[in-house]
Write a protein that holds these residues in place. Structure first.
Motif, short mmCIF file in Angstrom:
data_model
loop_
_atom_site.label_atom_id
_atom_site.label_comp_id
_atom_site.label_asym_id
_atom_site.label_seq_id
_atom_site.Cartn_x
_atom_site.Cartn_y
_atom_site.Cartn_z
N GLU A 123 0.83 -1.20 0.00
CA GLU A 123 0.00 0.00 0.00
C GLU A 123 0.87 1.26 0.00
N LEU A 124 1.95 1.21 0.77
CA LEU A 124 2.90 2.33 0.82
C LEU A 124 3.59 2.50 -0.53
N ALA B 221 1.08 4.05 -3.03
CA ALA B 221 0.88 5.47 -2.71
C ALA B 221 2.12 6.28 -3.08
N ARG C 264 -1.87 2.60 10.99
CA ARG C 264 -2.54 2.55 9.68
C ARG C 264 -3.98 3.03 9.74
N THR D 76 -6.83 1.03 2.73
CA THR D 76 -7.71 1.94 1.99
C THR D 76 -8.73 1.17 1.15
N HIS E 49 -3.70 8.48 7.58
CA HIS E 49 -2.58 7.73 8.15
C HIS E 49 -1.50 7.45 7.10
N LEU E 50 -1.93 7.36 5.84
CA LEU E 50 -1.00 7.00 4.76
C LEU E 50 -0.12 8.18 4.32
N THR F 192 4.05 8.17 3.26
CA THR F 192 4.18 8.24 1.80
C THR F 192 5.04 9.43 1.39
N GLU G 266 8.94 3.03 8.37
CA GLU G 266 7.94 2.14 8.97
C GLU G 266 8.11 2.06 10.49
N TRP H 208 4.45 1.62 11.26
CA TRP H 208 3.73 1.06 10.12
C TRP H 208 4.06 -0.43 10.04
#
Length: 351
Positions: free
Chosen positions: A111-112, A115, A178, A194, A212-213, A217, A290, A295
């Motif tokens: 996901e990171l 993004a 997250r 997400t 949170h992302l 990112t 992280e 994360w």
């Protein structure tokens, strides 16, 4: 047998088959290298993972369970047989299969990574175009200063700066995690927070997951994004001075058409491979961000595995990073084939 040689030659001419064979051999070589390196390092992995005071009979049982009492070539053979059954061996720390651990942690890093790729595209291309259209202008100088600042500060530095600014002083964004505790009951479907919040039909949770992302990112991507903007700027300045552009200007073709249709496309060719490699490197380099942002991703898991000498976890994480590199490089090549016809012609000539 007479027809086997022409069949193999014809198959090798297929770009997809050729790339698959090369990728498989690369992964095999990578797995062997990291497997051997992890095991020849000094120190007892059992005592590093379980503690120095673990009784000898317990340590010996773990050695037998992990095949550490066998010669190195047999250890690799047994591990490779497990890999073909979609297993990566047992972790010394979590005492379960490494593939199960990675299945838990990898979606957060993925996901990171996604993004980060979106952020780089959104930031790098507009900044590169704005800077490259009028070199030496005020906008170019402002972007140059932003680029220098972005490149000079390391990713973990950006993570701390963003946390202090947007989480503690302005209180706009969450600093760690997250998702907020009130949305912890979201059902896990893909592991991408997400996406799962959307699939659960919970829009407030989706907004919370996006917030949170943001900090991890931006921290991971800002340095690479401004660097890629500088590469795009250089490409645009080089292409603007070429004869075909001057010829178009002399024929009265609008500058907007020249820049976006005939200058931007060849300038992107130098940016795409760099951006692809930077995005792939995010998987392995994200452990500090992280850790700072709490994360729960695979990079942090890999770092903990190295600190505890968790042999199978180290090899599993490196292997997954290798797969990510191969997938992103393949996507990068496909994009380059689409925008640069010279590569397609060379590939056909090579076949």
């Amino acid at each position: 047998m007479a027809g086997l040689k022409p069949f193999l030659r014809k198959a090798y001419r297929n770009v997809f088959i050729r790339r698959t064979v090369r990728s498989f051999l690369s992964l095999l070589g990578l797995s062997f290298l990291i497997f051997v390196l992890a095991r020849v390092l000094p120190g007892d992995p059992i005592r590093a993972a379980l503690g120095p005071d673990v009784p000898e009979d317990v340590a010996q049982r773990y050695r037998e369970m992990l095949n550490l009492d066998k010669p190195l070539y047999l250890q690799y053979f047994y591990w490779l047989m497990d890999v073909f059954q979609m297993k990566l061996g047992r972790s010394l720390v979590t005492i379960r299969d490494v593939s199960a651990d990675i299945a838990d942690f990898f979606p957060a890093t993925l996901e990171l990574l996604i993004a980060s790729a979106v952020f780089r595209i959104i930031v790098a291309f507009p900044l590169g175009v704005l800077s490259g259209r009028k070199p030496g202008a005020a906008m170019d100088n402002i972007i140059r200063v932003i680029a220098y600042i972005g490149i000079c500060i390391p990713t973990f530095g950006w993570a701390i700066i963003l946390q202090l600014t947007f989480a503690y002083w302005l209180n706009w964004l969450p600093a760690v995690g997250r998702i907020s505790e009130e949305f912890m009951n979201i059902q896990r479907i893909t592991g991408l927070m997400t996406v799962d919040t959307l699939l659960n039909g919970n829009l407030p949770a989706f907004v919370d997951a996006l917030k949170h992302l943001l900090i991890p990112t931006v921290a991971l991507s800002i340095g690479g994004a401004v660097q890629e903007a500088r590469i795009l700027r250089s490409g645009m300045i080089e292409n603007i001075s070429k004869d075909y552009v001057l010829n178009m200007k002399s024929h009265g073709i609008p500058e907007r058409v020249i820049y976006f249709k005939y200058v931007l496309k060849p300038s992107i060719i130098a940016v795409v491979p760099t951006m692809g490699l930077d995005i792939a490197a995010t998987v392995g380099n994200a452990f500090l961000v992280e850790s700072i942002c709490n994360w729960p991703g695979m990079s942090r898991y890999g770092m903990m595995a190295m600190l505890r000498k968790d042999l199978n976890a180290i090899v599993g994480v490196v292997l997954v990073i290798g797969v990510v590199y191969i997938v992103i490089n393949t996507i990068t090549d496909l994009i380059l084939y689409a925008i640069d016809p010279r590569l397609r012609f060379r590939e056909r000539e090579g076949s």
